[in-house]
Motif scaffolding. Structure first.
Motif, short mmCIF file in Angstrom:
data_model
loop_
_atom_site.label_atom_id
_atom_site.label_comp_id
_atom_site.label_asym_id
_atom_site.label_seq_id
_atom_site.Cartn_x
_atom_site.Cartn_y
_atom_site.Cartn_z
N GLU A 194 0.81 -1.22 0.00
CA GLU A 194 0.00 0.00 0.00
C GLU A 194 0.85 1.27 0.00
OE1 GLU A 194 -3.28 -0.07 -0.42
OE2 GLU A 194 -2.97 -2.23 -0.62
N VAL A 195 2.17 1.12 0.16
CA VAL A 195 3.05 2.29 0.12
C VAL A 195 3.13 2.78 -1.32
CG1 VAL A 195 5.39 3.12 0.50
CG2 VAL A 195 4.38 1.49 2.10
N ASP A 196 2.79 4.04 -1.55
CA ASP A 196 2.72 4.58 -2.91
C ASP A 196 4.00 4.30 -3.69
OD1 ASP A 196 0.17 5.49 -2.60
OD2 ASP A 196 0.75 7.52 -2.04
N LEU A 197 5.13 4.53 -3.06
CA LEU A 197 6.41 4.36 -3.73
C LEU A 197 6.59 2.93 -4.25
CD1 LEU A 197 9.30 5.47 -4.37
CD2 LEU A 197 9.98 4.56 -2.14
N LEU A 202 12.40 7.99 -7.36
CA LEU A 202 13.19 8.53 -6.25
C LEU A 202 14.05 9.70 -6.70
CD1 LEU A 202 14.30 5.17 -4.59
CD2 LEU A 202 12.70 6.83 -3.63
N LYS A 203 14.67 9.57 -7.88
CA LYS A 203 15.52 10.65 -8.38
C LYS A 203 14.70 11.91 -8.67
CE LYS A 203 19.05 7.63 -10.39
NZ LYS A 203 19.65 7.07 -11.62
N LYS A 204 13.50 11.71 -9.18
CA LYS A 204 12.63 12.86 -9.47
C LYS A 204 12.24 13.56 -8.17
CE LYS A 204 9.59 12.13 -12.59
NZ LYS A 204 8.38 11.63 -13.29
N ASP A 205 11.96 12.77 -7.11
CA ASP A 205 11.55 13.35 -5.82
C ASP A 205 12.69 14.09 -5.14
OD1 ASP A 205 9.05 12.35 -6.17
OD2 ASP A 205 9.29 10.64 -4.81
N MET A 206 13.95 13.76 -5.50
CA MET A 206 15.08 14.43 -4.87
C MET A 206 15.02 15.94 -5.08
SD MET A 206 18.24 11.84 -5.77
CE MET A 206 19.35 13.26 -5.84
N GLY A 207 14.46 16.37 -6.19
CA GLY A 207 14.40 17.79 -6.49
C GLY A 207 13.51 18.57 -5.55
N LEU A 258 21.60 7.11 -4.11
CA LEU A 258 21.41 7.49 -5.51
C LEU A 258 22.55 8.37 -6.03
CD1 LEU A 258 17.58 8.27 -5.38
CD2 LEU A 258 18.64 6.34 -6.57
N THR A 259 23.15 9.15 -5.15
CA THR A 259 24.18 10.11 -5.58
C THR A 259 25.60 9.70 -5.19
OG1 THR A 259 24.00 11.38 -3.51
CG2 THR A 259 22.51 11.98 -5.32
N ASN A 260 25.71 8.67 -4.35
CA ASN A 260 27.02 8.25 -3.83
C ASN A 260 27.72 9.39 -3.09
OD1 ASN A 260 27.12 5.49 -4.68
ND2 ASN A 260 27.48 6.21 -6.77
#
Length: 334
Positions: A205-208, A319-324, A282-284
């Motif tokens: 049920e977690v959206d992600l 996840l990368k999109k949400d980082m912004g 994601l970015t190390n």
């Protein structure tokens, strides 16, 4: 090390049918590859009655301590929670052997492991002759003696391997705790099923995580490790390298950033399924914030960096999109 070791010196959009088949296979095996990885019927696992051999608290604590202190036992049991580990300890039964008795015999198929409670044993290893065969009845020279607290015979559970040594009672009597392969396999499989049943409901049920299929979700639930943190206890330290991804299971926690103007609270995590720790993976780059448990504490699920990359591949773009959307430290000073 155990006596036997001493002796031996995607396609993410699969069909529903494939999905269910792979799930059944994954649920029918132990958590680690090569660890007694024989197929098991899911119904048999579910209906298996847990054996309970009564022990006092001191004995339970002693067996638990030995298992936690053995590296190979950690491969087998290190992921279990306290209740599941307790089931394994309950399955150990006490046996008594007399001097001269062979507990295990080199070359035979193994079906249990032992922990010495009282007494001593000698470990013998016979070497093959020029014909490549071990002479019948030859135990070979003694290579080591084992005393109370020693564990041996574990390779039989881990790899279904023939016994690599002969172990003989050297004291007048010897009390041992014995764990058989069948309850060992079934209890590990039950633990995996129970964990999946526990997590699958709310994780789905977690959206992600809705982009994951059933098999991927089952793998995720099997790999997640649950840890309890007291209020104020640090889960992530700012500046540390990122090695885990976290999902809030219960309780609350908050993220804090420290800069020239001191520490600022930047985010609260209060809902089951809230996640954090993904940016460093994601970015190390080093952790940009600290995360601490708040309120009455928190139960947090974690996933290693390796498993994060492997399992969460389908949602890394999200996840990368949400980082912004994350604010920088200076934005919290305004």
């Amino acid at each position: 090390a155990g006596a036997e070791e001493d002796a031996e010196g995607v396609d993410h959009r699969m069909s529903d049918e494939e999905d269910k088949t792979r799930l059944a296979v994954s649920m029918g095996k132990a958590r680690r590859q090569g660890v007694a990885a024989e197929g098991m019927n899911m119904e048999e696992v579910r209906d298996f009655v847990k054996p309970v051999y009564q022990k006092d608290a001191a004995t339970n604590a002693k067996i638990t301590g030995i298992m936690k202190g053995n590296d190979k036992m950690q491969v087998l049991f290190g992921h279990l929670d306290a209740a599941a580990l307790g089931d394994i300890v309950n399955a150990f039964r006490e046996v008594t052997k007399e001097k001269g008795q062979e507990v295990i015999k080199q070359g035979e198929e193994g079906d249990c492991l032992y922990i010495i409670n009282e007494g001593e044993v000698d470990v013998h290893v016979a070497r093959p002759g020029t014909d490549g065969q071990v002479p019948k009845g030859d135990r070979g020279p003694k290579v080591v003696s084992l005393r109370p607290g020693a564990l041996f015979g574990e390779l039989a559970l881990m790899y279904s391997a023939p016994r690599a040594a002969t172990v003989v009672i050297s004291s007048p009597t010897c009390e041992l705790w014995q764990l058989d392969r069948e309850p060992f396999k079934m209890l590990l499989a039950q633990s995996s099923q129970n964990q999946y049943a526990l997590y699958e409901g709310w994780l789905s049920e977690v959206d992600l995580l809705k982009a994951l299929n059933q098999y991927e979700l089952s793998r995720l639930s099997d790999l997640l490790e649950s840890t309890l943190y007291d209020a104020g206890e640090e889960i992530i330290k700012q500046g540390d390298p990122g090695d885990k991804f976290y999902i809030l299971e219960d309780g609350t926690c908050s993220a804090f950033m420290t800069g020239d103007a001191g520490e600022q609270k930047v985010k609260d995590y209060e809902k089951q399924g809230d996640y954090f720790g993904e940016i460093a993976l994601l970015t190390n780059e080093p952790r940009k914030a600290a995360v601490r448990a708040t309120g009455q504490g928190a139960s947090v699920l974690s996933l290693s960096q390796e498993d994060f990359i492997s399992i969460l591949g389908p949602i890394q773009d999200i996840l990368k999109k949400d980082m912004g959307s994350y604010k920088q430290y200076t934005a919290y000073l305004q």
